[in-house]
Motif scaffolding. Structure first.
Motif, PDB file in Angstrom:
ATOM      1  N   THR A 198       0.837  -1.206   0.000  1.00 38.45           N
ATOM      2  CA  THR A 198       0.000   0.000   0.000  1.00 38.45           C
ATOM      3  C   THR A 198       0.866   1.247   0.000  1.00 38.45           C
ATOM      4  N   LEU A 199       1.892   1.236   0.808  1.00 37.37           N
ATOM      5  CA  LEU A 199       2.792   2.381   0.881  1.00 37.37           C
ATOM      6  C   LEU A 199       3.468   2.628  -0.465  1.00 37.37           C
ATOM      7  N   SER A 200       3.900   1.571  -1.107  1.00 36.56           N
ATOM      8  CA  SER A 200       4.536   1.691  -2.418  1.00 36.56           C
ATOM      9  C   SER A 200       3.570   2.294  -3.438  1.00 36.56           C
ATOM     10  N   ARG A 201       2.326   1.815  -3.456  1.00 35.31           N
ATOM     11  CA  ARG A 201       1.318   2.375  -4.376  1.00 35.31           C
ATOM     12  C   ARG A 201       1.050   3.837  -4.058  1.00 35.31           C
ATOM     13  N   ASP A 202       0.936   4.150  -2.770  1.00 34.55           N
ATOM     14  CA  ASP A 202       0.682   5.537  -2.373  1.00 34.55           C
ATOM     15  C   ASP A 202       1.804   6.455  -2.843  1.00 34.55           C
ATOM     16  N   LEU A 203       3.051   6.018  -2.715  1.00 30.28           N
ATOM     17  CA  LEU A 203       4.177   6.847  -3.152  1.00 30.28           C
ATOM     18  C   LEU A 203       4.119   7.114  -4.651  1.00 30.28           C
ATOM     19  N   VAL A 204       3.725   6.113  -5.428  1.00 29.25           N
ATOM     20  CA  VAL A 204       3.569   6.313  -6.873  1.00 29.25           C
ATOM     21  C   VAL A 204       2.450   7.313  -7.140  1.00 29.25           C
ATOM     22  N   GLU A 205       1.344   7.147  -6.444  1.00 29.40           N
ATOM     23  CA  GLU A 205       0.177   8.001  -6.693  1.00 29.40           C
ATOM     24  C   GLU A 205       0.375   9.443  -6.252  1.00 29.40           C
ATOM     25  N   VAL A 206       1.227   9.693  -5.238  1.00 27.88           N
ATOM     26  CA  VAL A 206       1.508  11.084  -4.842  1.00 27.88           C
ATOM     27  C   VAL A 206       2.672  11.657  -5.633  1.00 27.88           C
ATOM     28  N   ARG A 207       3.160  10.852  -6.596  1.00 26.87           N
ATOM     29  CA  ARG A 207       4.258  11.256  -7.477  1.00 26.87           C
ATOM     30  C   ARG A 207       5.527  11.566  -6.685  1.00 26.87           C
ATOM     31  N   ALA A 208       5.846  10.653  -5.754  1.00 26.65           N
ATOM     32  CA  ALA A 208       7.062  10.801  -4.950  1.00 26.65           C
ATOM     33  C   ALA A 208       8.275  10.393  -5.765  1.00 26.65           C
ATOM     34  N   VAL A 209       9.348  11.115  -5.561  1.00 35.60           N
ATOM     35  CA  VAL A 209      10.634  10.804  -6.184  1.00 35.60           C
ATOM     36  C   VAL A 209      11.714  10.969  -5.125  1.00 35.60           C
ATOM     37  N   LYS A 210      12.856  10.361  -5.367  1.00 33.85           N
ATOM     38  CA  LYS A 210      13.982  10.526  -4.444  1.00 33.85           C
ATOM     39  C   LYS A 210      14.967  11.530  -5.035  1.00 33.85           C
ATOM     40  N   VAL A 211      15.420  12.425  -4.179  1.00 28.93           N
ATOM     41  CA  VAL A 211      16.391  13.454  -4.557  1.00 28.93           C
ATOM     42  C   VAL A 211      17.429  13.565  -3.441  1.00 28.93           C
ATOM     43  N   ARG A 212      18.545  14.188  -3.738  1.00 29.47           N
ATOM     44  CA  ARG A 212      19.544  14.450  -2.698  1.00 29.47           C
ATOM     45  C   ARG A 212      19.164  15.725  -1.949  1.00 29.47           C
ATOM     46  N   ASP A 213      19.234  15.626  -0.622  1.00 29.09           N
ATOM     47  CA  ASP A 213      18.963  16.823   0.178  1.00 29.09           C
ATOM     48  C   ASP A 213      20.249  17.639   0.324  1.00 29.09           C
ATOM     49  N   ALA A 214      20.197  18.680   1.108  1.00 30.56           N
ATOM     50  CA  ALA A 214      21.348  19.574   1.271  1.00 30.56           C
ATOM     51  C   ALA A 214      22.549  18.871   1.900  1.00 30.56           C
ATOM     52  N   HIS A 215      22.306  17.740   2.564  1.00 31.41           N
ATOM     53  CA  HIS A 215      23.384  16.996   3.212  1.00 31.41           C
ATOM     54  C   HIS A 215      23.857  15.814   2.366  1.00 31.41           C
ATOM     55  N   GLY A 216      23.328  15.707   1.143  1.00 35.46           N
ATOM     56  CA  GLY A 216      23.729  14.638   0.244  1.00 35.46           C
ATOM     57  C   GLY A 216      22.989  13.324   0.436  1.00 35.46           C
ATOM     58  N   ARG A 217      22.009  13.294   1.350  1.00 35.47           N
ATOM     59  CA  ARG A 217      21.228  12.078   1.583  1.00 35.47           C
ATOM     60  C   ARG A 217      20.097  11.980   0.573  1.00 35.47           C
ATOM     61  N   MET A 218      19.780  10.739   0.187  1.00 38.65           N
ATOM     62  CA  MET A 218      18.638  10.513  -0.691  1.00 38.65           C
ATOM     63  C   MET A 218      17.365  10.522   0.149  1.00 38.65           C
ATOM     64  N   VAL A 219      16.438  11.402  -0.214  1.00 39.47           N
ATOM     65  CA  VAL A 219      15.173  11.521   0.511  1.00 39.47           C
ATOM     66  C   VAL A 219      14.035  11.641  -0.490  1.00 39.47           C
ATOM     67  N   TYR A 220      12.844  11.274  -0.030  1.00 38.14           N
ATOM     68  CA  TYR A 220      11.657  11.436  -0.859  1.00 38.14           C
ATOM     69  C   TYR A 220      11.205  12.883  -0.883  1.00 38.14           C
ATOM     70  N   THR A 221      10.636  13.287  -1.995  1.00 37.82           N
ATOM     71  CA  THR A 221       9.889  14.527  -2.110  1.00 37.82           C
ATOM     72  C   THR A 221       8.803  14.265  -3.142  1.00 37.82           C
ATOM     73  N   THR A 222       7.990  15.260  -3.409  1.00 43.89           N
ATOM     74  CA  THR A 222       6.959  15.089  -4.441  1.00 43.89           C
ATOM     75  C   THR A 222       7.291  15.957  -5.649  1.00 43.89           C
ATOM     76  N   GLN A 223       6.745  15.560  -6.777  1.00 45.34           N
ATOM     77  CA  GLN A 223       6.918  16.363  -7.979  1.00 45.34           C
ATOM     78  C   GLN A 223       6.393  17.774  -7.747  1.00 45.34           C
ATOM     79  N   ALA A 224       5.274  17.888  -7.037  1.00 52.37           N
ATOM     80  CA  ALA A 224       4.687  19.210  -6.774  1.00 52.37           C
ATOM     81  C   ALA A 224       5.651  20.086  -5.988  1.00 52.37           C
ATOM     82  N   ALA A 225       6.319  19.515  -4.994  1.00 50.10           N
ATOM     83  CA  ALA A 225       7.274  20.293  -4.199  1.00 50.10           C
ATOM     84  C   ALA A 225       8.448  20.721  -5.044  1.00 50.10           C
ATOM     85  N   MET A 226       8.888  19.862  -5.950  1.00 48.73           N
ATOM     86  CA  MET A 226      10.020  20.192  -6.827  1.00 48.73           C
ATOM     87  C   MET A 226       9.638  21.315  -7.777  1.00 48.73           C
TER      88      MET A 226
END
Length: 79
Positions: A48-76
């Motif tokens: 369910t969590l995996s489907r939800d992440l797809v449906e909210v258009r979540a992607v992984k990006v590097r944060d300011a500290h170089g860690r891979m974290v989720y965000t949404t396309q809308a936030a980007m």
């Protein structure tokens, strides 16, 4: 406060909470997100969590500290 006050009653409400969490808390994995949701009184399966992440258009990006974290396309698109 009762548990029902913290549990989203609908899929849309759960997904809105997921989007809010990943946009604001630097969530790095599905496991981290599942734990965070449990802290909010929401228990979801990994599928369910995996489907939800797809449906909210979540992607992984590097944060300011170089860690891979989720965000949404809308936030980007807003930044």
């Amino acid at each position: 406060m009762t548990m029902s006050a913290t549990i989203p009653a609908t899929k849309a409400a759960r997904q809105a909470l997921i989007a809010k969490l990943i946009e604001t808390e630097g969530i790095g994995s599905q496991g981290d997100l599942a734990l965070r949701l449990e802290a909010e009184g929401i228990s979801v399966t990994q599928a369910t969590l995996s489907r939800d992440l797809v449906e909210v258009r979540a992607v992984k990006v590097r944060d300011a500290h170089g860690r891979m974290v989720y965000t949404t396309q809308a936030a980007m698109e807003e930044s």
